[in-house]
Every structure is written in C-alpha cells, then in structure tokens.
Write a protein that holds these residues in place. Structure first.
Motif, mmCIF file in Angstrom:
data_model
loop_
_atom_site.group_PDB
_atom_site.id
_atom_site.type_symbol
_atom_site.label_atom_id
_atom_site.label_comp_id
_atom_site.label_asym_id
_atom_site.label_seq_id
_atom_site.Cartn_x
_atom_site.Cartn_y
_atom_site.Cartn_z
ATOM 1 N N UNK A 104 0.809 -1.225 0.000
ATOM 2 C CA UNK A 104 0.000 0.000 0.000
ATOM 3 C C UNK A 104 0.842 1.274 0.000
ATOM 4 N N UNK A 105 2.053 1.222 0.539
ATOM 5 C CA UNK A 105 2.890 2.439 0.583
ATOM 6 C C UNK A 105 3.971 2.454 -0.474
ATOM 7 N N UNK A 110 3.133 4.415 -6.528
ATOM 8 C CA UNK A 110 3.965 4.785 -7.684
ATOM 9 C C UNK A 110 3.258 4.517 -9.001
ATOM 10 N N UNK A 111 2.207 3.709 -8.943
ATOM 11 C CA UNK A 111 1.535 3.313 -10.184
ATOM 12 C C UNK A 111 0.089 3.782 -10.237
ATOM 13 N N UNK A 133 7.764 2.238 -16.373
ATOM 14 C CA UNK A 133 7.757 2.740 -14.979
ATOM 15 C C UNK A 133 6.879 1.840 -14.110
ATOM 16 N N UNK A 134 5.650 1.606 -14.602
ATOM 17 C CA UNK A 134 4.670 0.827 -13.834
ATOM 18 C C UNK A 134 5.207 -0.562 -13.523
ATOM 19 N N UNK A 139 7.405 -4.859 -10.175
ATOM 20 C CA UNK A 139 8.307 -6.013 -10.114
ATOM 21 C C UNK A 139 9.243 -5.901 -8.917
ATOM 22 N N UNK A 140 9.737 -4.695 -8.681
ATOM 23 C CA UNK A 140 10.648 -4.466 -7.559
ATOM 24 C C UNK A 140 9.968 -4.856 -6.229
ATOM 25 N N UNK A 141 8.752 -4.402 -6.038
ATOM 26 C CA UNK A 141 8.044 -4.693 -4.782
ATOM 27 C C UNK A 141 7.604 -6.138 -4.682
ATOM 28 N N UNK A 142 7.155 -6.701 -5.791
ATOM 29 C CA UNK A 142 6.665 -8.089 -5.752
ATOM 30 C C UNK A 142 7.807 -9.069 -5.480
#
Ligand SMILES: N[C@@H](CCC(=O)N[C@@H](CS)C(=O)NCC(=O)O)C(=O)O
Length: 220
Positions: A104-105, A110-111, A133-134, A139-142
């Motif tokens: 959530x943060x 960002x998307x 960007x999206x 991908x970074x967070x997942x």
C-alpha cells in the motif's frame, strides 16, 4: 450500523476494503465514484468534502468518515473483530502490517492513476515509458514480497500463517493490477499460488472488480 463505501470497481485500494468487508460478512452500500468520467468523480466537491485527498476508497459508518484503505481496514478490524484479520501477537501483527504496507505504501502509490497521468501529461512521457515505470516498480516490490511470503506463509496459500490476513487483502488486488499492467507473474510463483487459492474463496470472489455493481457489463 450503516456502512457506506465510496469505491470504483477497478480501484485496488477499494478492492482491499471490499475484501475485508466480505471476509467479515458486513453488508454495505456501495457508492461508485468513476475515476475517469468527466475528469474523475473523485475530484468533485461533494466527494472532496468527504475525502480532501480526492482518492477512493472512503468509508462512512453512522456519520463517521475515514479514508485510506488500511486505516479503513484497521477500523473495521477494531469495530468488527470477527473473524480476525490480524494475528494475536505483536510481532506477528507487525509482520502482517509490514507486508500490507509494502504494497500500500511502496508499490501501489507509484503506479496510481494520478501518477500515471502526471507522467503522461505533466512530464510528456509516452505509453511505453509509463508502462516501463509501472512494471519496474511493481516487479521491484513483488520480488521482495515473494521472499517475505516464503518466510511467513504457513501453508503456501496465505501471505502469513494459515489464515486470511490484511496482507492477503492487499496482495490479491495488487496482483490484479499487475496482470492489468501485463506483468507475467511467473517470477513470483508463491505470490501466484497464494492469489490462485484466495481468489476462489467466496469473500474474495464477491470483492473482485468484475463483481461490482459499477463494473461495465462483460468486464473481465
Ligand atoms: N493510499 C490510498 C490510495 C488511494 C488511491 O490511490 N486510490 C486510487 C484508486 S486505487 C484513486 O482514487 N485514484 C484516483 C486518482 O489518482 O486520481 C489508500 O490506500 O486508500
């Protein structure tokens, strides 16, 4: 005990709250705020009077108004504790909150629609750049969540332990967004498996975007 949710069928933040409402078996009135029509109904004065941020969701409960999906979820957890969506112990609760907040943060904002609109209209980026960007930030967070689920899931079907928590209520909507963005979930098999299991549960099925009253006919 009247609950009213200001929502949009495709909003993943509202989707989190719909999951929590459904898990707790709470009936509510759904007020659709179309995020794209006429420049965005979330920016109309009547809605800004409820939520000055101009973002969905917002929850009304007997005249009390609260925005921010996780604040809403925690409010519901406190008012309607059964079934619990946070574990009992402080360290377990903190871990679930950390997973929910990672989404959530650190992924979702960002998307979000207004960020994508600013990339396009404010900074002149084309569709390919916005899409890059999206996907990058998702991908970074997942990738980090895949590791966390490996550490904390008790059965490979939930983000934490062996029952539904707020982390699950955040993961399923985020993966819905990831699919919409065209991300292949193959690099995160644990996340895909958790979502596959949860999406089949009646509460999660009732909360899904296509099942909402404001979803256009035939939406998928
Ligand atoms: N942190 C907020 C985020 C809310 C949010 O960004 N909602 C999106 C829909 S998922 C929205 O209303 N977007 C409208 C816009 O960007 O103008 C929450 O968790 O409730």
């Amino acid at each position: 005990m009247a609950l009213r949710l200001h929502t949009y069928w495709r909003s993943s933040a509202a989707y989190r709250v719909r999951i929590v409402l459904a898990c707790k078996g709470l009936p509510y009135e759904s007020v659709a705020r179309h995020l794209l029509r006429d420049g965005g109904e979330q920016r109309r004065p009547d809605y800004l009077a409820l939520n000055p941020q101009g973002l969905v969701p917002a929850l009304e409960h007997d005249g009390f108004v609260v925005a921010q999906s996780l604040a809403i979820c925690e409010y519901l957890e406190e008012c309607f504790p059964e079934p619990p969506l946070l574990p009992a112990g402080p360290s377990e609760r903190a871990t679930v909150r950390a997973m929910a907040l990672a989404i959530a943060c650190d992924i979702h904002p960002l998307n979000n629609l207004r960020v994508q609109q600013y990339l396009r209209d404010g900074l002149g980026q084309d569709e390919a750049a916005v899409s890059r960007w999206t996907r990058h930030w998702m991908a970074d967070g997942l990738a980090a969540l895949e590791t966390l689920v490996g550490r904390h899931s008790g059965d490979g079907r939930h983000c934490f332990g062996t029952s539904v928590t707020l982390a699950d209520a955040c993961l399923v909507p985020q993966l819905y967004n990831a699919r919409r963005a065209g991300l292949d979930l193959a690099p995160w098999p644990r996340l895909a498996e958790v979502a596959r299991y949860l999406e089949a549960l009646p509460a999660f099925a009732a909360a899904r975007p296509e099942a909402q009253p404001d979803a256009p006919p035939g939406a998928g």
